[in-house]
Design a protein around this motif. Structure first.
Motif, PDB file in Angstrom:
ATOM      1  N   PHE A 291       0.832  -1.201   0.000  1.00 30.63           N
ATOM      2  CA  PHE A 291       0.000   0.000   0.000  1.00 30.63           C
ATOM      3  C   PHE A 291       0.869   1.255   0.000  1.00 30.63           C
ATOM      4  O   PHE A 291       2.014   1.234   0.487  1.00 30.63           O
ATOM      5  CB  PHE A 291      -0.910   0.026   1.240  1.00 30.63           C
ATOM      6  CG  PHE A 291      -1.997  -1.005   1.215  1.00 30.63           C
ATOM      7  CD1 PHE A 291      -3.283  -0.666   0.828  1.00 30.63           C
ATOM      8  CD2 PHE A 291      -1.734  -2.323   1.573  1.00 30.63           C
ATOM      9  CE1 PHE A 291      -4.287  -1.609   0.799  1.00 30.63           C
ATOM     10  CE2 PHE A 291      -2.734  -3.276   1.545  1.00 30.63           C
ATOM     11  CZ  PHE A 291      -4.015  -2.920   1.147  1.00 30.63           C
ATOM     12  N   ASP A 292       0.304   2.350  -0.498  1.00 32.58           N
ATOM     13  CA  ASP A 292       0.955   3.654  -0.395  1.00 32.58           C
ATOM     14  C   ASP A 292       0.906   4.140   1.039  1.00 32.58           C
ATOM     15  O   ASP A 292       0.101   3.670   1.858  1.00 32.58           O
ATOM     16  CB  ASP A 292       0.257   4.675  -1.308  1.00 32.58           C
ATOM     17  CG  ASP A 292       0.460   4.357  -2.782  1.00 32.58           C
ATOM     18  OD1 ASP A 292       1.490   3.732  -3.111  1.00 32.58           O
ATOM     19  OD2 ASP A 292      -0.422   4.722  -3.587  1.00 32.58           O
TER      20      ASP A 292
ATOM     21  N   ALA B 164      -2.244  -4.382  -6.815  1.00 34.76           N
ATOM     22  CA  ALA B 164      -2.726  -5.067  -5.619  1.00 34.76           C
ATOM     23  C   ALA B 164      -3.952  -5.921  -5.937  1.00 34.76           C
ATOM     24  O   ALA B 164      -4.075  -7.056  -5.465  1.00 34.76           O
ATOM     25  CB  ALA B 164      -3.056  -4.046  -4.534  1.00 34.76           C
ATOM     26  N   ARG B 165      -4.854  -5.394  -6.757  1.00 28.43           N
ATOM     27  CA  ARG B 165      -6.040  -6.169  -7.129  1.00 28.43           C
ATOM     28  C   ARG B 165      -5.658  -7.433  -7.910  1.00 28.43           C
ATOM     29  O   ARG B 165      -6.284  -8.480  -7.758  1.00 28.43           O
ATOM     30  CB  ARG B 165      -6.990  -5.300  -7.948  1.00 28.43           C
ATOM     31  CG  ARG B 165      -7.686  -4.213  -7.148  1.00 28.43           C
ATOM     32  CD  ARG B 165      -8.796  -3.558  -7.963  1.00 28.43           C
ATOM     33  NE  ARG B 165      -9.462  -2.533  -7.175  1.00 28.43           N
ATOM     34  CZ  ARG B 165      -9.102  -1.265  -7.141  1.00 28.43           C
ATOM     35  NH1 ARG B 165      -8.053  -0.859  -7.869  1.00 28.43           N
ATOM     36  NH2 ARG B 165      -9.742  -0.390  -6.394  1.00 28.43           N
ATOM     37  N   ALA B 166      -4.637  -7.324  -8.734  1.00 26.78           N
ATOM     38  CA  ALA B 166      -4.189  -8.490  -9.493  1.00 26.78           C
ATOM     39  C   ALA B 166      -3.656  -9.576  -8.559  1.00 26.78           C
ATOM     40  O   ALA B 166      -3.896 -10.778  -8.772  1.00 26.78           O
ATOM     41  CB  ALA B 166      -3.120  -8.081 -10.501  1.00 26.78           C
TER      42      ALA B 166
ATOM     43  N   ARG C 226       4.354  -1.632   4.695  1.00 26.36           N
ATOM     44  CA  ARG C 226       2.956  -1.221   4.481  1.00 26.36           C
ATOM     45  C   ARG C 226       2.287  -2.300   3.622  1.00 26.36           C
ATOM     46  O   ARG C 226       2.252  -2.169   2.393  1.00 26.36           O
ATOM     47  CB  ARG C 226       2.913   0.150   3.804  1.00 26.36           C
ATOM     48  CG  ARG C 226       3.646   1.241   4.577  1.00 26.36           C
ATOM     49  CD  ARG C 226       3.294   2.614   4.048  1.00 26.36           C
ATOM     50  NE  ARG C 226       3.773   2.852   2.695  1.00 26.36           N
ATOM     51  CZ  ARG C 226       4.904   3.504   2.388  1.00 26.36           C
ATOM     52  NH1 ARG C 226       5.674   3.955   3.358  1.00 26.36           N
ATOM     53  NH2 ARG C 226       5.248   3.704   1.124  1.00 26.36           N
ATOM     54  N   ARG C 227       1.757  -3.334   4.267  1.00 22.84           N
ATOM     55  CA  ARG C 227       1.338  -4.489   3.484  1.00 22.84           C
ATOM     56  C   ARG C 227       0.159  -5.208   4.138  1.00 22.84           C
ATOM     57  O   ARG C 227      -0.154  -4.979   5.321  1.00 22.84           O
ATOM     58  CB  ARG C 227       2.503  -5.475   3.366  1.00 22.84           C
ATOM     59  CG  ARG C 227       2.819  -6.184   4.697  1.00 22.84           C
ATOM     60  CD  ARG C 227       4.161  -6.852   4.677  1.00 22.84           C
ATOM     61  NE  ARG C 227       4.356  -7.734   5.844  1.00 22.84           N
ATOM     62  CZ  ARG C 227       4.690  -7.341   7.057  1.00 22.84           C
ATOM     63  NH1 ARG C 227       4.853  -6.043   7.313  1.00 22.84           N
ATOM     64  NH2 ARG C 227       4.854  -8.209   8.045  1.00 22.84           N
ATOM     65  N   VAL C 228      -0.449  -6.076   3.356  1.00 29.07           N
ATOM     66  CA  VAL C 228      -1.389  -7.077   3.861  1.00 29.07           C
ATOM     67  C   VAL C 228      -0.899  -8.427   3.370  1.00 29.07           C
ATOM     68  O   VAL C 228      -0.554  -8.585   2.180  1.00 29.07           O
ATOM     69  CB  VAL C 228      -2.832  -6.808   3.359  1.00 29.07           C
ATOM     70  CG1 VAL C 228      -3.722  -8.028   3.591  1.00 29.07           C
ATOM     71  CG2 VAL C 228      -3.417  -5.588   4.072  1.00 29.07           C
ATOM     72  N   GLU C 229      -0.860  -9.412   4.264  1.00 31.37           N
ATOM     73  CA  GLU C 229      -0.452 -10.764   3.899  1.00 31.37           C
ATOM     74  C   GLU C 229      -1.680 -11.654   3.868  1.00 31.37           C
ATOM     75  O   GLU C 229      -2.436 -11.734   4.836  1.00 31.37           O
ATOM     76  CB  GLU C 229       0.564 -11.292   4.897  1.00 31.37           C
ATOM     77  CG  GLU C 229       1.113 -12.666   4.499  1.00 31.37           C
ATOM     78  CD  GLU C 229       2.204 -13.158   5.449  1.00 31.37           C
ATOM     79  OE1 GLU C 229       2.903 -14.111   5.093  1.00 31.37           O
ATOM     80  OE2 GLU C 229       2.334 -12.570   6.545  1.00 31.37           O
TER      81      GLU C 229
END
Length: 375
Positions: free
Chosen positions: A274-275, A285-287, A368-371
């Motif tokens: 993420f920004d 990110a959607r991909a 800045r992420r989601v796993e």
């Protein structure tokens, strides 16, 4: 000791004490927008521009009054909306002594002073999101409107050569006022509720007409005279403190999180980045989310964990909320891509479990992420 002298002396004594934490700010986080109520107090010095004397026909004459530097004190109650906007109700006090008369047509002396005080309503915007190049301070700007009572204290002017004409006034008048504010706040590293503030303020008030006694010669006095002063332009520099009731206290050292169990070797994981300070998904990110959703249909899974994280550039409390918003954004995209909602566990883990180890206050893109973990 006069009040203006006390204000200046207090500011000079307090300034190094208030600014003391600045030397420890090298590791400070980027302050998030204010959310909730706060109080602030400040003091310093002010400069009053020459005030023109308005003639009987309403035109501003060339005659004006010069002033000494004076003191200023400001206190405010405010509320932060969480989106950068803040609303404030303020009370202020300023004083300047008159030093001389200018362009009276004769050598003019002046004495006494002018005191201003009253309420102001301010709208302030925190500029942190607009100016990301300030890592240790949160700049802000604002405007305000209100009302100022202006009192002439033992005000007098006189012909310095002959003594006459002379005029005297000890009158008070009110006028509409407006101001502009430019400042910066620097949080205390170990007490984020408390912060140092540094401000410049411009305050203007409209014309005022005062009752006065005018003496044109010895024994010749008009006790019904008037003196009308033009626009009052005041410049002030202040240093102060702000206490934010909505800011979190530093949390105790966190125990290992029970939900942050490393994924087993058989699990598959996907990282979505993420920004800064954002929870919106980019096309890339959607991909990645679509790939995770598609692959989950090709394996037998028990749960899909969606764990959100942040870097360290905010308070722990703010970062937990931001990480949860990121996780929910990814979970919503998974559901749109066909993953059952009841198969998804969502966790907002804030600035814990950094991919790249950093100190506090660092904007690290990898953190800045989601796993997404498919078990």
């Amino acid at each position: 000791m006069k009040l203006k002298t006390m204000l200046l002396a207090t500011t000079l004594i307090a300034a190094p004490l208030i600014a003391a934490p600045l030397s420890s700010q090298a590791q400070t986080f980027n302050p998030p927008p204010v959310t909730g109520p706060y109080v602030s107090f400040g003091g310093g010095g002010n400069f009053l521009q020459n005030e023109h004397i308005v003639g009987a026909n309403g035109n501003t004459s060339d005659a004006s009054l010069a002033s000494h530097f004076g003191g200023v004190a400001v206190g405010a109650l405010g509320y932060g909306l969480g989106n950068g906007l803040r609303l404030e109700f303020e009370g202020d006090y300023r004083h300047n002594g008159f030093s001389s008369g200018k362009n009276f047509g004769y050598p003019a002396g002046a004495g006494g002073g002018e005191t201003k005080f009253g309420p102001m309503f301010n709208v302030v915007y925190d500029l942190t999101g607009l100016i990301p190049s300030f890592p240790y301070v949160a700049p802000y700007a604002g405007v305000g409107v209100g009302y100022q009572w202006t009192r002439l204290n033992s005000f007098h002017t006189y012909n310095d050569a002959t003594g006459f004409p002379r005029q005297f006034s000890d009158d008070s008048r009110g006028a509409l006022a407006y101001q502009a504010i430019i400042g910066a706040v620097i949080p205390f590293r170990f007490l984020p509720q408390l912060a140092t503030t540094i401000e410049y303020r411009f305050l203007g008030t409209a014309d005022r007409s005062y009752d006065a006694t005018v003496e044109t010669a010895p024994g010749v006095a008009d006790t019904n005279g008037r003196v009308k002063l033009g626009n009052d332009f005041n410049h002030a520099l202040l240093i102060g403190i702000r206490y934010d009731f909505g800011a979190p206290t530093p949390p105790p050292p966190a125990a290992p999180s029970p939900v942050a169990v490393p994924a087993p070797a058989a699990a598959r994981s996907y990282l979505v980045f993420f920004d800064w300070d954002k929870a919106t998904l980019t096309d890339r990110a959607r991909a990645i989310v679509k790939e995770a959703a598609d692959n989950s249909t090709r394996v037998q899974y028990t749960r899909i964990e969606v764990n959100g994280y942040t870097d360290t550039s905010g308070t722990p409390r703010y970062n937990v909320g931001l990480s949860e918003r990121r996780a929910r954004a990814v979970a919503g995209e998974l559901i749109r891509d066909g993953v059952p909602q009841n198969a998804i566990d969502i966790h907002g883990l804030g600035e814990t479990h950094l991919l790249v180890s950093t100190g506090p206050g660092v904007r690290e893109p990898q953190n800045r992420r989601v796993e997404i973990i498919v078990r």
